[in-house]
Every structure is written in C-alpha cells, then in structure tokens.
Design a protein around this motif. Structure first.
Motif, PDB file in Angstrom:
ATOM      1  N   VAL A   1       0.583  -1.012   0.144  1.00 49.76           N
ATOM      2  CA  VAL A   1      -0.304   0.221  -0.386  1.00 49.76           C
ATOM      3  C   VAL A   1       1.114   1.317   0.188  1.00 49.76           C
ATOM      4  N   ARG A   2       1.942   1.242   0.939  1.00 53.66           N
ATOM      5  CA  ARG A   2       3.086   2.437   0.414  1.00 53.66           C
ATOM      6  C   ARG A   2       3.089   2.395  -0.711  1.00 53.66           C
ATOM      7  N   GLN A   3       4.234   1.355  -1.512  1.00 50.98           N
ATOM      8  CA  GLN A   3       4.061   1.892  -3.001  1.00 50.98           C
ATOM      9  C   GLN A   3       3.578   2.551  -3.632  1.00 50.98           C
ATOM     10  N   VAL A   4       2.270   1.369  -3.733  1.00 50.60           N
ATOM     11  CA  VAL A   4       0.791   2.452  -4.384  1.00 50.60           C
ATOM     12  C   VAL A   4       0.218   3.589  -3.504  1.00 50.60           C
ATOM     13  N   ALA A   5       0.732   3.948  -2.718  1.00 44.66           N
ATOM     14  CA  ALA A   5       0.333   5.230  -2.067  1.00 44.66           C
ATOM     15  C   ALA A   5       1.572   6.341  -3.060  1.00 44.66           C
ATOM     16  N   TRP A   6       2.635   6.025  -3.211  1.00 43.81           N
ATOM     17  CA  TRP A   6       3.598   6.497  -3.977  1.00 43.81           C
ATOM     18  C   TRP A   6       3.218   7.181  -4.974  1.00 43.81           C
ATOM     19  N   THR A   7       2.778   5.895  -5.743  1.00 43.82           N
ATOM     20  CA  THR A   7       2.760   5.780  -7.547  1.00 43.82           C
ATOM     21  C   THR A   7       1.650   6.345  -7.304  1.00 43.82           C
ATOM     22  N   VAL A   8       0.185   6.593  -6.641  1.00 43.91           N
ATOM     23  CA  VAL A   8      -0.969   7.051  -7.330  1.00 43.91           C
ATOM     24  C   VAL A   8      -1.410   8.529  -6.845  1.00 43.91           C
ATOM     25  N   SER A   9      -0.447   8.914  -6.345  1.00 44.26           N
ATOM     26  CA  SER A   9      -0.816  10.270  -4.809  1.00 44.26           C
ATOM     27  C   SER A   9      -1.171  11.545  -6.803  1.00 44.26           C
ATOM     28  N   GLU A  10       0.003  11.077  -7.637  1.00 40.26           N
ATOM     29  CA  GLU A  10      -0.406  12.716  -8.274  1.00 40.26           C
ATOM     30  C   GLU A  10      -2.244  12.532  -8.804  1.00 40.26           C
ATOM     31  N   LEU A  11      -2.153  11.092  -8.787  1.00 38.90           N
ATOM     32  CA  LEU A  11      -4.049  10.930  -9.342  1.00 38.90           C
ATOM     33  C   LEU A  11      -5.679  11.955  -8.340  1.00 38.90           C
ATOM     34  N   GLY A  12      -4.744  12.307  -7.626  1.00 37.60           N
ATOM     35  CA  GLY A  12      -5.534  12.896  -6.568  1.00 37.60           C
ATOM     36  C   GLY A  12      -6.525  11.404  -5.246  1.00 37.60           C
ATOM     37  N   ALA A  13      -5.582  10.764  -5.465  1.00 37.16           N
ATOM     38  CA  ALA A  13      -6.161   9.661  -4.703  1.00 37.16           C
ATOM     39  C   ALA A  13      -5.873  10.179  -2.836  1.00 37.16           C
ATOM     40  N   GLU A  14      -6.904   9.567  -1.842  1.00 40.83           N
ATOM     41  CA  GLU A  14      -7.059  10.800  -0.757  1.00 40.83           C
ATOM     42  C   GLU A  14      -6.914   9.183   0.678  1.00 40.83           C
ATOM     43  N   SER A  15      -7.291   8.016  -0.647  1.00 45.42           N
ATOM     44  CA  SER A  15      -7.317   6.553   0.447  1.00 45.42           C
ATOM     45  C   SER A  15      -7.554   5.310   0.173  1.00 45.42           C
ATOM     46  N   LEU A  16      -6.470   4.499   0.469  1.00 39.41           N
ATOM     47  CA  LEU A  16      -6.386   3.591  -1.121  1.00 39.41           C
ATOM     48  C   LEU A  16      -7.186   2.256  -0.347  1.00 39.41           C
ATOM     49  N   GLN A  17      -8.100   1.576  -0.754  1.00 45.02           N
ATOM     50  CA  GLN A  17      -8.443   0.222   0.307  1.00 45.02           C
ATOM     51  C   GLN A  17      -8.390  -0.925  -0.498  1.00 45.02           C
ATOM     52  N   LEU A  18      -7.594  -1.219  -0.049  1.00 40.24           N
ATOM     53  CA  LEU A  18      -7.358  -2.632   0.235  1.00 40.24           C
ATOM     54  C   LEU A  18      -7.681  -4.156  -0.218  1.00 40.24           C
ATOM     55  N   LYS A  19      -7.944  -5.084  -0.981  1.00 36.49           N
ATOM     56  CA  LYS A  19      -9.020  -6.574  -1.237  1.00 36.49           C
ATOM     57  C   LYS A  19      -7.970  -7.472  -2.234  1.00 36.49           C
ATOM     58  N   ILE A  20      -8.115  -8.415  -1.007  1.00 36.55           N
ATOM     59  CA  ILE A  20      -7.499  -9.669  -1.348  1.00 36.55           C
ATOM     60  C   ILE A  20      -8.489 -11.048  -1.616  1.00 36.55           C
ATOM     61  N   ASN A  21      -8.143 -10.877  -3.156  1.00 34.30           N
ATOM     62  CA  ASN A  21      -9.074 -11.686  -3.250  1.00 34.30           C
ATOM     63  C   ASN A  21     -10.531 -11.767  -3.129  1.00 34.30           C
ATOM     64  N   GLY A  22     -10.781 -10.230  -3.076  1.00 31.78           N
ATOM     65  CA  GLY A  22     -12.142  -9.872  -2.852  1.00 31.78           C
ATOM     66  C   GLY A  22     -12.715  -9.687  -1.464  1.00 31.78           C
ATOM     67  N   GLN A  23     -11.631 -10.213  -0.402  1.00 33.31           N
ATOM     68  CA  GLN A  23     -11.982  -9.337   1.053  1.00 33.31           C
ATOM     69  C   GLN A  23     -11.012  -7.866   1.198  1.00 33.31           C
ATOM     70  N   LEU A  24     -12.072  -7.216   2.122  1.00 35.37           N
ATOM     71  CA  LEU A  24     -11.808  -6.037   2.865  1.00 35.37           C
ATOM     72  C   LEU A  24     -10.454  -6.241   3.846  1.00 35.37           C
ATOM     73  N   GLU A  25      -9.669  -5.821   2.943  1.00 37.62           N
ATOM     74  CA  GLU A  25      -7.661  -6.261   4.479  1.00 37.62           C
ATOM     75  C   GLU A  25      -8.052  -4.701   5.354  1.00 37.62           C
ATOM     76  N   ASP A  26      -8.230  -3.087   4.454  1.00 40.59           N
ATOM     77  CA  ASP A  26      -8.363  -2.246   5.389  1.00 40.59           C
ATOM     78  C   ASP A  26      -8.071  -1.327   4.643  1.00 40.59           C
ATOM     79  N   THR A  27      -8.677   0.211   4.903  1.00 43.19           N
ATOM     80  CA  THR A  27      -8.430   1.030   4.456  1.00 43.19           C
ATOM     81  C   THR A  27      -7.476   2.681   5.290  1.00 43.19           C
ATOM     82  N   TYR A  28      -6.510   2.689   4.178  1.00 45.51           N
ATOM     83  CA  TYR A  28      -5.258   3.812   4.727  1.00 45.51           C
ATOM     84  C   TYR A  28      -5.751   5.123   4.179  1.00 45.51           C
ATOM     85  N   PRO A  29      -5.060   6.287   4.556  1.00 46.08           N
ATOM     86  CA  PRO A  29      -4.939   7.747   4.103  1.00 46.08           C
ATOM     87  C   PRO A  29      -4.062   7.706   3.265  1.00 46.08           C
TER      88      PRO A  29
END
Length: 591
Positions: free
Chosen positions: A270-298
């Motif tokens: 999620v940290r790797q993704v946060a740096w990669t997509v930050s310029e797109l205006g993403a404010e939070s990340l929702q991580l799912k594994i096999n469709g199951q929600l793991e967590d949501t991160y600012p």
C-alpha cells in the motif's frame, strides 16, 4: 504505446461481486478489463488529440514526419493505433509495420525527399525502444538513418503512402512527448528501505478512469530492466484481479494473496501504491485480497511514514575563505554548520551525509587531500583525518542510506571511501576517465561524466561498503565539453556543458527522452552543480546552485550570483584582493 492488460471480465454480475467483496478462488481467470468506463469516475482522456492522420499532410516531407508519429498510442492489435499506422502503408510495407510489443524511438533530424518524390532518407539519433509496459529501454540499433519509399495516391483523398521502409516501427521522440504522459511508478529497493522511482510513458489517450489500473498493472509487471538488482517487484504470480476504480478520492484495488506474501497486512504494497497514485488525487486506498477487504488507508499517512532522505527545507552551504558557511539567501533557510570551528579550515569542496547516529563529513583541501570524519547526534564533526592515497579532482559525494562515498581522482579513476578512512578503487562497467559523479537521493543510482559523456548507473552498497554497479546507460544532453552533473529530480539529472558559445545547464530525463534547458547564461565553464531535487509526491521543487568562474550562482531560469552578504554571519574579508572581497564558492546542500 502500451498494451491492454487483459480481456473483458466474463460477466457483469461476477465483476460486481468482486468489487463488493465476495470471495473468489485463489487462482482465477478473471483479468483486468481496461476497455470500458468505471461507474462514478471521469472517463475523459488526458488528451483527446491523436497523432495526425495520413491525409493531413500537404507535402511529402510533412507526410513522412506525420508517419513517424503515427505509432504513438496504445498497443492494441486491430485498435486505433494499429489502424492509423496501417493507413500510412501499402504493399510490402504492410508486413513491416504491424504493431508489435515495442517501437524504436528516434530523434528525427533532416528528412530528405528526392526529386522523384519517391525516395526519402531520414537522419536519426537512436533514443531507445519503448515497450508495452511504458518503459523506454536503452537503444539496440546503431542506425543513423533510414531509407523509405513513398508513393502518391490517386483517387478520392489522395495523399501518400509508404511502400518500402525499415523492418521496425519507428516513433519520433517528439511524439513521445506530445502524445504520452510521464508517470513515475515506485518499487522497493531490495532491502525495502527506500522506494525507487521508475519512469514510465503512458499514452495520453488513456481515459483518466483507467490510469490507476494501468499504473497498478505496471507495479504488477515489475521494475524496469535497468533497475534490475537494485529494485524488486511483487512476489512471483502476484495478480491485480480487476479494475482499480478511483471514485470520490478512494482507490479500491483487489490483488491475489501472493501480492502480500512476506508483507504483513500488505504494508509495503500500500505504501508503494500510495506513492505511485498520489498525483491522481487519491486520498485513501482500499486494499482487498481475493475480494475480501483488508483495510482502508489514508494516502498522505502512507506517504509520510515512508522514510525519505530529504528535509522539508533546502539547507544550502558554500565555501567562503576556505571555510564551510551556511547560506541564508538566495534559497532555503540557514542551518548550523556541520563542522566544528577547529576543523573548519582549508576547505575546497565538502559533502555531508546524515546517518542513523549523526553526520559524516568529507572535505577536500586545496592540496587535494581527502579528509573524513563523523559526528554524533547534532554535534558538529570535530575531527577529520586524511584518507591515504586518494587525490580528488572533483567534489566527493555520499551515497544516501549508506556510509559510503565516491570521488573522482587523477587519471579519471573513481574511489569509494568511508568515514573509517578506508578507500578502494572501483570500476564502473566499461567506463573510463571519470571526471564527475552525483548520487540520487535514494542512494541506488548515480550519474557520471566519463570519457566526456553522461551516464546514469544503478548502484548497490554491500554491508562491508563494497559498491556494486549495474549497467551504465548513456544519455545525450546535446552539449559539448561536459563538466558537472547533479540529480535535479527523481527521474532527471542536470548536466553542464557548452551549447555553441554559451555555457549551459540542461535537465535530462534518465531515459534520455526529455531535455529541458535550465540556464544558458553561465559565466564561464560550470564546474560544479548542487541541487535540492524535485519530488512531486512531497510537493518539493528543484533548487539549484552551481559554480562558475570561482563564484557560486543560483540557477533559476537566469543566473544570480551568490554574494558574500548572503552567507549567514559572514565576517568582513580579512584581506580583500584587487577585485574586492572574496565571494562564496563550491555550493552544496545537506538534506
């Protein structure tokens, strides 16, 4: 161009179930669909302007120029880019200009059309090979020109077509800058202590709703070959299972379980993704594994807790009267001098490196002695000792995140050194006569001037201080007499040299595509560059200082001299010379 990553999801119901969080098997045939819009998101493309069509040219030369831009776009066999390219060719040429997984990127020079308006020669400079993952690989061809044959078309529409040409698809580098967007994808270094920026090119025609999915697909595909050995990808067989919609500031991504192997709760992912997509205006990340929600991160929290060796403020220094002094102007804020008064003397060049317990110092004297030392905590370095057998010819640099430095010496040799006074000659694959070196702030890439040419090189530092270099990549800044280099951004270096009769600094992207003039008004040869690099994720822009004619200058469109009055607490000159008081030289930053 870039590939479309997968096929359409088999059923709308299955797709909706996945997004909603229903479980799916560990191994699934579901692949990323990038063809359609994502509900609730903007489907507009970053740029709606495609390359010119065949019939827009008014002359054979204009037709050839447009033809060399026609391959710009998504790699999609049978799609718009393929159709546009095929419309430019006829006869036997259609076999050579089938859109494949890569195109040859060239810098186009003269286009010479013979009097028969049939035979054409195009002068080129090889830039590289653009693959379907948006990576510009180092060039493999050495061709300096290509021959084409064209014919005028009769009947409705008219125009021209290519009937004979080279065996590969060519793309003018100007088209890369016109019809693509630079994107930075981040990968962890091999010990997961730093994120490394990886420059990619995404077609501007890609709808904004698909951009997050494309960037995550690049993460799935792994780092560029150039970063092999210093950056690592996700575990083998990791899969992005479905589109990653960005809706109302939240990016939702669904990965296979393999993606977080050896990664507790997916923290590194999620940290790797946060740096990669930050310029797109993403404010939070929702991580799912096999469709199951793991967590949501600012997103901002993820970015802020990823250590990065650069401070909030640019702290600039220079050498004045052979002592290190802090600059209070024209940039940044003055900070304490990291050398104690007792050893702050006989300085020609200096470099400092923050470590886990304090500060390392490297000082070169006017007699070309390299002296090193260390301080603890915020205490200035109080003792310096000479490194035997090393006679620097340029400023030393420290590799961040290590306690290893590099310095060019006589006869074009490069030495590594440490605060323990140990030094060793190092060899960079195939490079000789090294006259300048600069380190990226991640400590895993360096830039060199060797044999009068500019190179960027991946680098790793072993626990014993040994330095391992990857394959050098040559960049062409189109300057003569190269003198100095610095990293002005995560994916760009700045180099000084001569442009005709002007002394210039030019910024060059690490793949050689982008070349942007920074100044053209240097007062004599520019022998040293210091930069506080741009980091867009952290909203920090480049600040650059340089040395020319034994004076320090600020490079900001035009050059401004750094004067003695800008030195924090500078005393009057003890013995002004015929030209007045001495002025600052050898500028540098401490991050």
């Amino acid at each position: 161009m870039i590939r479309r990553i997968g096929a359409l999801v088999a059923a709308v119901g299955l797709s909706a179930g996945l997004v909603a969080g229903c479980g799916i098997p560990d191994h699934t045939d579901v692949q990323v669909d990038q063809a359609g819009p994502v509900a609730g998101s903007d489907q507009q493309a970053a740029s709606a302007q495609p390359p010119s069509g065949r019939l827009t040219a008014g002359t054979p030369k204009d037709f050839v120029r447009n033809f060399l831009r026609a391959a710009a776009g998504e790699f999609d066999p049978g799609g718009k880019t393929s159709q546009r390219l095929q419309d430019y060719v006829a006869g036997d040429a259609t076999r050579n200009f089938t859109l494949k997984d890569a195109v040859t990127v060239v810098r186009v020079g003269d286009i010479k059309v013979a009097e028969d308006n049939v035979h054409v020669h195009v002068d080129v400079e090889q830039v590289g090979t653009l693959n379907s993952a948006g990576v510009l690989l180092a060039p493999t061809s050495t061709a300096k020109g290509y021959d084409l044959q064209i014919r005028a078309e009769s009947g409705a529409g008219g125009g021209w077509r290519v009937v004979k040409g080279p065996s590969e698809v060519l793309l003018d580098v100007e088209a890369l800058q016109l019809y693509y967007t630079e994107r930075t994808v981040y990968f962890w270094n091999t010990d997961r202590t730093a994120l490394l920026p990886d420059l990619r090119w995404l077609p501007s025609e890609v709808p904004l709703s698909r951009v997050p999915t494309e960037l995550l697909a690049m993460i799935e595909g792994g780092p560029s070959p150039w970063l092999e050995g210093v950056a690592e990808g996700l575990p083998k067989d990791s899969k992005l299972l479905i589109n990653a919609p960005l809706v109302n500031g939240q990016l939702t991504m669904n990965w296979s379980p393999t993606a977080i192997d050896n990664d507790a709760n997916g923290d590194y992912l999620v940290r790797q993704v946060a740096w990669t997509v930050s310029e797109l205006g993403a404010e939070s990340l929702q991580l799912k594994i096999n469709g199951q929600l793991e967590d949501t991160y600012p997103v901002r929290d993820l970015i802020n807790r990823t250590p990065y060796p650069i401070g909030l403020q640019a702290h600039a220094y220079a050498v004045l009267d052979h002592k290190v002094r802090a600059l209070s102007a024209p940039v940044g804020t003055a900070a304490p001098v990291p050398l104690a008064d007792a050893v702050n003397k006989d300085v020609q060049w200096a470099a400092f490196n923050r470590n886990s317990s304090g500060m390392d110092a490297a000082v070169v004297t006017p007699a070309s002695d390299l002296r090193v030392g260390s301080g603890t905590g915020d205490i200035p370095v109080e003792a310096l000792a000479t490194v035997p057998g090393v006679k620097p010819t340029a400023a030393p640099v420290w590799l961040p995140r290590s306690r290893t430095g590099l310095v060019p010496t006589a006869n074009g040799r490069l030495y590594r050194f440490g605060p323990d006074r140990k030094a060793a000659l190092v060899s960079v694959k195939g490079l000789k006569d090294i006259t300048a070196v600069a380190a990226a702030i991640d400590g895993q890439r360096i830039a060199l001037i060797a044999d009068g040419r500019l190179y960027v090189v991946p680098v790793s530092v072993m626990q014993d201080g040994e330095v391992v270099f990857g394959d050098p990549r040559q960049l062409d800044p189109q300057l003569a007499d190269l003198r100095a280099v610095a990293w002005s951004g995560e994916t760009a270096v700045s180099v000084s040299g001569k442009d005709a009769d002007r002394m210039a600094i030019v910024d060059v992207s690490v793949d050689g595509v982008r070349r942007t003039p920074r100044i053209y008004d240097g007062e004599g040869p520019i022998t040293m560059i210091a930069a506080y690099p741009e980091i867009k994720v952290l909203d920090r822009s480049t600040t650059m200082l340089y040395q020319a004619e034994n004076s320090a200058w600020l490079a900001a469109g035009t050059s401004t001299q750094v004067e003695r009055s800008m030195v924090d607490g500078a005393p009057p000159s003890a013995s002004p010379g015929p030209g007045g008081e001495s002025q600052p030289t050898a500028p540098f930053f401490v991050y």
